[in-house]
Design a protein around this motif. Structure first.
Motif, PDB file in Angstrom:
ATOM      1  N   VAL B 100     -70.016 -14.993  29.122  1.00 50.51           N
ATOM      2  CA  VAL B 100     -70.897 -15.922  29.650  1.00 50.51           C
ATOM      3  C   VAL B 100     -70.292 -16.971  30.520  1.00 50.51           C
ATOM      4  O   VAL B 100     -70.960 -17.110  31.832  1.00 50.51           O
ATOM      5  CB  VAL B 100     -71.571 -16.685  28.443  1.00 50.51           C
ATOM      6  CG1 VAL B 100     -72.696 -17.310  28.936  1.00 50.51           C
ATOM      7  CG2 VAL B 100     -72.145 -15.904  27.333  1.00 50.51           C
ATOM      8  N   VAL B 104     -72.124 -16.749  34.191  1.00 48.72           N
ATOM      9  CA  VAL B 104     -73.408 -17.835  34.170  1.00 48.72           C
ATOM     10  C   VAL B 104     -72.624 -19.263  34.765  1.00 48.72           C
ATOM     11  O   VAL B 104     -73.170 -19.958  35.503  1.00 48.72           O
ATOM     12  CB  VAL B 104     -73.993 -18.095  32.808  1.00 48.72           C
ATOM     13  CG1 VAL B 104     -74.752 -19.079  32.819  1.00 48.72           C
ATOM     14  CG2 VAL B 104     -74.634 -16.985  32.417  1.00 48.72           C
ATOM     15  N   TRP B 112     -77.171 -20.204  27.704  1.00 42.90           N
ATOM     16  CA  TRP B 112     -77.299 -18.759  27.698  1.00 42.90           C
ATOM     17  C   TRP B 112     -76.571 -18.095  26.780  1.00 42.90           C
ATOM     18  O   TRP B 112     -76.576 -16.963  26.324  1.00 42.90           O
ATOM     19  CB  TRP B 112     -77.370 -18.148  29.057  1.00 42.90           C
ATOM     20  CG  TRP B 112     -78.335 -18.813  30.204  1.00 42.90           C
ATOM     21  CD1 TRP B 112     -78.105 -19.594  31.003  1.00 42.90           C
ATOM     22  CD2 TRP B 112     -79.695 -18.151  29.750  1.00 42.90           C
ATOM     23  NE1 TRP B 112     -79.411 -19.882  31.600  1.00 42.90           N
ATOM     24  CE2 TRP B 112     -80.499 -19.021  30.972  1.00 42.90           C
ATOM     25  CE3 TRP B 112     -80.345 -17.393  29.088  1.00 42.90           C
ATOM     26  CZ2 TRP B 112     -81.515 -18.753  31.131  1.00 42.90           C
ATOM     27  CZ3 TRP B 112     -81.767 -17.313  29.292  1.00 42.90           C
ATOM     28  CH2 TRP B 112     -82.441 -17.794  30.217  1.00 42.90           C
ATOM     29  N   THR B 113     -75.437 -18.882  26.288  1.00 40.04           N
ATOM     30  CA  THR B 113     -74.694 -18.187  25.174  1.00 40.04           C
ATOM     31  C   THR B 113     -75.377 -17.766  23.986  1.00 40.04           C
ATOM     32  O   THR B 113     -75.261 -16.783  23.413  1.00 40.04           O
ATOM     33  CB  THR B 113     -73.466 -19.319  24.696  1.00 40.04           C
ATOM     34  OG1 THR B 113     -72.624 -19.445  26.099  1.00 40.04           O
ATOM     35  CG2 THR B 113     -72.364 -18.574  23.888  1.00 40.04           C
ATOM     36  N   ILE B 116     -77.142 -14.396  24.508  1.00 35.79           N
ATOM     37  CA  ILE B 116     -76.175 -13.327  24.794  1.00 35.79           C
ATOM     38  C   ILE B 116     -75.362 -12.838  23.281  1.00 35.79           C
ATOM     39  O   ILE B 116     -75.183 -11.979  23.012  1.00 35.79           O
ATOM     40  CB  ILE B 116     -74.998 -13.678  25.900  1.00 35.79           C
ATOM     41  CG1 ILE B 116     -75.707 -14.138  27.270  1.00 35.79           C
ATOM     42  CG2 ILE B 116     -73.871 -12.582  26.042  1.00 35.79           C
ATOM     43  CD1 ILE B 116     -76.595 -13.016  27.808  1.00 35.79           C
ATOM     44  N   ALA B 299     -75.231 -10.828  31.034  1.00 26.44           N
ATOM     45  CA  ALA B 299     -74.965 -11.889  31.525  1.00 26.44           C
ATOM     46  C   ALA B 299     -74.572 -11.919  33.108  1.00 26.44           C
ATOM     47  O   ALA B 299     -74.667 -13.052  33.725  1.00 26.44           O
ATOM     48  CB  ALA B 299     -73.394 -12.192  30.884  1.00 26.44           C
TER      49      ALA B 299
END
Lengths: 81, 310
Positions: B100, B104, B112-113, B116, B299
């Motif tokens: 990530v 990202v 966003w982690t 994912i 990702a």
């Protein structure tokens, strides 16, 4: 005798390689997927319109163009860095 | 692989049909005779088939295992993780720092982690549980211990037949890829604004005739990416199972062709079993690699929407 820090270094290096290969991986998969997706779409349109193999060939061609465009974007992006 | 299936199919003798056996094992159970009948809403049949059952089992197991372990860790006074929490921590750290963060970026790392990580834990669990021949063992117990017939139309023979990898079903992987598709749009819109996100899709600074070509190509690319995610994961998870089943089928094909059980057993001992064991070993690697590749590509795509470089 393999030392613990050698294993750790190997993993760190592997992570680095994998990290850098991410965009290339996505471009290569996009090339295959674009050819398959648009080829199948063309085939279905041909079947529907009885126009075989016009749309199939067009689909494959556009698929190639899209796929190679994705690869070109990665290459140009790396060149500009 | 399909040529292998056709080959075994055409040489099948004595009533053994390798093609039917393989398809029966890797495909979903019939939607006409589901495990649980549920109503059809908006044209979508919600009935539970073999793959839906596996999907629920995997989702429940992952939810319970992760939630229970993390909650237990948060309750304890000692901050040093033990047991399964060690594994979770190592995976979380690896995904966050190696997948990530580089794609990202730091600003949206914790946005966003979680998504994912959810992808990774769900896919790796579905892939791994699919390797365990649960329903094959259920079938063997039904036939050889409980004395059930191979041809009755009970629950085991009709529905719970063969292996079941939820991620080997294209609908499941399409669902996961759809989440990625909307995540890409959401990530771009959150960072740059909705209109600017769509403007960012094509590179700027070209003459207008170039955009006549570029805009359709970029729009097609938008749909090609989730399609690539869908096909790759499902095909890889199904391919390994088909290979193992085709190799095991050699035993029955050779026994049929030479009209001799010894020929079948010989091929089984010398070729089929060692090869199937080797491919099963390879499948363990595939299980991890495919979960990793899906999360990595998700990702990468989300990162491309956030960090626009033209």
């Amino acid at each position: 005798m393999i030392r613990l820090n050698q294993i750790s270094n190997s993993f760190t290096y592997l992570q680095k390689i994998v990290r850098q290969s991410g965009p290339a991986m996505s471009a290569s998969y996009s090339l295959i997927a674009a050819v398959i997706l648009l080829g199948v779409l063309g085939y279905l349109i041909d079947k529907w319109q009885n126009s075989s193999p016009v749309f199939l060939l067009c689909g494959l061609l556009i698929g190639l163009v899209v796929g190679f465009y994705e690869i070109a974007k990665i290459i140009w992006g790396n060149k500009n860095k | 692989m399909s040529s292998g299936v056709e080959h075994t199919d055409t040489h099948a003798e004595g009533g053994f049909d390798a093609g039917e056996l393989i398809i029966g094992h890797v495909s979903n159970s019939s939607s006409e005779h589901p495990i649980l009948h549920l109503p059809t809403i908006l044209g979508i049949d919600f009935s539970v088939t073999k793959h839906v059952l596996m999907l629920w089992i995997v989702a429940t197991l992952v939810f319970i295992a992760i939630t229970w372990t993390v909650r237990r860790y948060l309750r304890q006074e000692n901050p040093v993780p033990t047991g399964f929490m060690n594994v979770i921590e190592a995976v979380v750290q690896f995904i966050r720092d190696s997948i990530v963060l580089p794609n990202v970026g730091k600003k949206y790392l914790f946005t966003w982690t979680p998504l994912i990580l959810t992808f990774f834990f769900f896919i790796i669990s579905a892939n791994a549980i699919g390797l365990i021949p649960i329903f094959d063992v259920v079938g063997a117990i039904n036939r050889f211990i409980l004395g059930g017939s191979a041809h009755d139309h009970g629950l085991v023979n009709n529905l719970l037949h063969g292996g079941a990898t939820a991620t080997g079903n294209y609908n499941v992987t399409a669902g996961l890829a759809t989440i990625t598709f909307f995540a890409i749009i959401f990530a771009g819109s959150k960072t740059h604004g909705f209109i600017q996100h769509w403007k960012n899709i094509v590179p700027s600074g070209f003459a207008w005739p170039i955009y006549v070509l570029l805009i359709p190509i970029e729009i097609i690319s938008l749909f090609v990416r989730p399609f690539a995610l869908t096909m790759r994961l499902a095909a890889n998870m199904t391919g390994g199972h088909i290979a193992i089943l085709a190799i095991i089928s050699f035993v029955f094909i050779f026994a049929g062709v030479f009209q001799s059980a010894i020929a079948g057993i010989g091929v089984g001992v010398l070729v089929s079993v060692p090869l199937a064991v080797a491919i099963s070993g390879l499948e363990i690697i595939v299980v991890i690699v495919q979960a990793y590749v899906f999360t990595m590509l998700s990702a990468v795509f989300i990162g491309m929407a956030i960090n626009v470089h033209h």
